[in-house]
Write an enzyme that holds these catalytic residues in place. Sequence first.
Site, PDB file in Angstrom:
ATOM      1  N   CYS A   1     -27.201 -25.239 -30.951  1.00 34.47           N
ATOM      2  CA  CYS A   1     -28.003 -24.390 -31.415  1.00 34.47           C
ATOM      3  C   CYS A   1     -29.179 -23.729 -30.688  1.00 34.47           C
ATOM      4  O   CYS A   1     -29.142 -22.561 -30.392  1.00 34.47           O
ATOM      5  CB  CYS A   1     -28.792 -25.029 -32.908  1.00 34.47           C
ATOM      6  SG  CYS A   1     -29.802 -23.814 -33.653  1.00 34.47           S
TER       7      CYS A   1
ATOM      8  N   CYS B   1     -27.545 -20.562 -32.080  1.00 31.69           N
ATOM      9  CA  CYS B   1     -28.230 -19.898 -33.027  1.00 31.69           C
ATOM     10  C   CYS B   1     -29.298 -19.189 -32.341  1.00 31.69           C
ATOM     11  O   CYS B   1     -29.701 -18.143 -32.549  1.00 31.69           O
ATOM     12  CB  CYS B   1     -28.854 -20.711 -34.161  1.00 31.69           C
ATOM     13  SG  CYS B   1     -28.293 -22.279 -34.353  1.00 31.69           S
TER      14      CYS B   1
ATOM     15  N   LYS C   1     -28.247 -16.475 -29.691  1.00 28.70           N
ATOM     16  CA  LYS C   1     -27.664 -15.634 -30.178  1.00 28.70           C
ATOM     17  C   LYS C   1     -28.688 -14.556 -31.157  1.00 28.70           C
ATOM     18  O   LYS C   1     -28.626 -13.324 -30.943  1.00 28.70           O
ATOM     19  CB  LYS C   1     -26.736 -16.196 -31.287  1.00 28.70           C
ATOM     20  CG  LYS C   1     -25.937 -15.307 -32.276  1.00 28.70           C
ATOM     21  CD  LYS C   1     -25.230 -15.879 -33.335  1.00 28.70           C
ATOM     22  CE  LYS C   1     -26.523 -16.437 -34.291  1.00 28.70           C
ATOM     23  NZ  LYS C   1     -25.867 -17.214 -35.402  1.00 28.70           N
TER      24      LYS C   1
ATOM     25  N   TYR D   1     -17.690 -15.948 -38.269  1.00 26.75           N
ATOM     26  CA  TYR D   1     -18.989 -15.339 -37.918  1.00 26.75           C
ATOM     27  C   TYR D   1     -19.467 -15.345 -36.538  1.00 26.75           C
ATOM     28  O   TYR D   1     -20.111 -14.254 -36.305  1.00 26.75           O
ATOM     29  CB  TYR D   1     -20.127 -16.074 -38.718  1.00 26.75           C
ATOM     30  CG  TYR D   1     -20.208 -17.526 -38.417  1.00 26.75           C
ATOM     31  CD1 TYR D   1     -21.472 -17.942 -37.692  1.00 26.75           C
ATOM     32  CD2 TYR D   1     -19.718 -18.598 -38.956  1.00 26.75           C
ATOM     33  CE1 TYR D   1     -21.808 -18.924 -37.100  1.00 26.75           C
ATOM     34  CE2 TYR D   1     -20.213 -19.984 -38.450  1.00 26.75           C
ATOM     35  CZ  TYR D   1     -20.991 -20.120 -37.556  1.00 26.75           C
ATOM     36  OH  TYR D   1     -21.247 -21.337 -37.165  1.00 26.75           O
TER      37      TYR D   1
ATOM     38  N   GLU E   1     -20.509 -11.704 -35.300  1.00 27.33           N
ATOM     39  CA  GLU E   1     -21.707 -11.616 -34.741  1.00 27.33           C
ATOM     40  C   GLU E   1     -21.870 -11.101 -33.405  1.00 27.33           C
ATOM     41  O   GLU E   1     -22.620 -10.146 -33.279  1.00 27.33           O
ATOM     42  CB  GLU E   1     -22.502 -12.855 -35.035  1.00 27.33           C
ATOM     43  CG  GLU E   1     -22.958 -13.441 -36.154  1.00 27.33           C
ATOM     44  CD  GLU E   1     -23.554 -14.607 -36.092  1.00 27.33           C
ATOM     45  OE1 GLU E   1     -24.274 -15.051 -37.217  1.00 27.33           O
ATOM     46  OE2 GLU E   1     -23.299 -15.567 -35.194  1.00 27.33           O
TER      47      GLU E   1
ATOM     48  N   HIS F   1     -41.495  -3.557 -55.831  1.00 27.71           N
ATOM     49  CA  HIS F   1     -41.110  -2.287 -55.491  1.00 27.71           C
ATOM     50  C   HIS F   1     -42.226  -1.363 -54.738  1.00 27.71           C
ATOM     51  O   HIS F   1     -43.288  -1.742 -54.830  1.00 27.71           O
ATOM     52  CB  HIS F   1     -41.205  -1.335 -56.869  1.00 27.71           C
ATOM     53  CG  HIS F   1     -40.471   0.165 -56.857  1.00 27.71           C
ATOM     54  ND1 HIS F   1     -39.263   0.368 -56.692  1.00 27.71           N
ATOM     55  CD2 HIS F   1     -41.492   1.257 -56.720  1.00 27.71           C
ATOM     56  CE1 HIS F   1     -39.168   1.658 -56.708  1.00 27.71           C
ATOM     57  NE2 HIS F   1     -40.423   2.136 -56.763  1.00 27.71           N
TER      58      HIS F   1
ATOM     59  N   GLU G   1     -35.316  -6.125 -54.854  1.00 29.36           N
ATOM     60  CA  GLU G   1     -35.885  -5.984 -56.082  1.00 29.36           C
ATOM     61  C   GLU G   1     -34.501  -5.559 -57.157  1.00 29.36           C
ATOM     62  O   GLU G   1     -34.473  -5.946 -58.254  1.00 29.36           O
ATOM     63  CB  GLU G   1     -36.776  -4.663 -56.555  1.00 29.36           C
ATOM     64  CG  GLU G   1     -36.088  -3.309 -56.486  1.00 29.36           C
ATOM     65  CD  GLU G   1     -37.151  -2.266 -56.603  1.00 29.36           C
ATOM     66  OE1 GLU G   1     -37.378  -1.863 -57.894  1.00 29.36           O
ATOM     67  OE2 GLU G   1     -37.453  -1.271 -55.685  1.00 29.36           O
TER      68      GLU G   1
END
Length: 452
Positions: A43, A48, A51, A178, A182, A435, A440
């Site tokens: 990682c 991660c 990346k 992924y 990615e 909002h 939302e």
Amino acid sequence: MSFDYDLFVIGGGSGGVRAARVAAGENGAKVALAEEDRYGGTCVIRGCVPKKLMVFASEFSGMVEDAQAYGWDVKPGAFDWDIFRGKLHAELDRLEGIYRNILKNNGVESFDQRAHVVEAHTVELADGTRMTAKHILVATGGRPVVPEFPGSDLAITSNEIFHLEKLPESILIVGGGYIASEFAGIMNGMGVKTTQFYRGAQILRGFDEEARGLISEEMCQNGIDLHLGTNVLEMAKDGDKIRVKATNGTEQLFDVVMYATGRAPNADNLGLEGIGVERGRKGEIIVDDYSQTGVPSIYAIGDVTDRVNLTPVAIREGMAFVETVFKGNPTPVDHDLIPTAIFTQPEFGTVGLSEEDAAAQEPVEIYATSFKPMQKAFAGGTQRVLMKLIVSQATRKVLGCHIVAPGAGEMIQLAGIAVKMGATKEDFDRTVAVHPVMAEELVTMRHPVRTA
């Protein structure tokens, strides 16, 4: 019987370091840890963290046009790989230092060399030193693998892409998971002509079909040359480029070919089989719900067990191990309803069941909306986002939440809390909308678009 250590950890990644730190620092155990490479594991060093920094860097390419549309007088510039790479590696060095200090400050003795198991309570270092431990924890992670075919030795993996001497003009990325998807977005955003091959019918297999369909469309709109149902037959050097012959009948030249078609557990040559530790079909270490192997003194956590291969899960497994072994509180690992983010472009956040898996389990209602987000629409962009809830008809519980949008990872972390708590659709409905924000829509969808 006395031992040199209460715990010996093999592997200095996130899971192993967390278990060592907590066992020693919070529980007073005498702990040692061996790591043959760099502290921080996949990682921090080759996964991660670097990346995500590359994702950040790649996203700036689209911001100039957006800024101009909003009235800013800015001009496009060139991306300097050398500057970025230097800062990237300096950051990784800093983080590795933090991991080393965490161990030192908690009284963990560390050995910068490979270790393997020789007996149920004995480990041996690469220099031949043997030590005994009441408990042994294997946290050696996983590694990318490239299938063998003519010219396969010319491919790089996600391990090497962070160390490229220069940014290529063209790259082929093989894979549809992924990691492949990615890096396709990253390279494309950095100005590299990017082609992606995936042998399946759609990228991101196993995830919600509607979500992965939108991601695939947007990736193509962003300029990625995506070829589905396509694989590599053979590769060969052609001057300073790589000639790739594909199953779709094409031959193309690329500067770099990166494979991201699978990972394997790092459990080879650890001496495990010789003492009765069972391994699975993929080479993973077989453990029970408490991360214990068939040899009572030996445990394993993280990617080497091939359960849920995510860094936060490895850390949770390490914590559960300490609770079980050092606190006398048997704690099974909870792998249910884990939120996760995929840093494709567009970003994808997901928790719970896909529409397909939920429908196979019970009758469900699908609430979904896809729209142009305000920020991009104002700038003339065509990008679309997706907000989707999978709801049980019987219990009204939200079984799955899927978001394809900028910042989806941040959103799914919070939505994941509600889903983990068992929130119903009506709980979402009772929540007042913020909002104007994209999220939302998660609390304003009143009517299902379909049932399944």
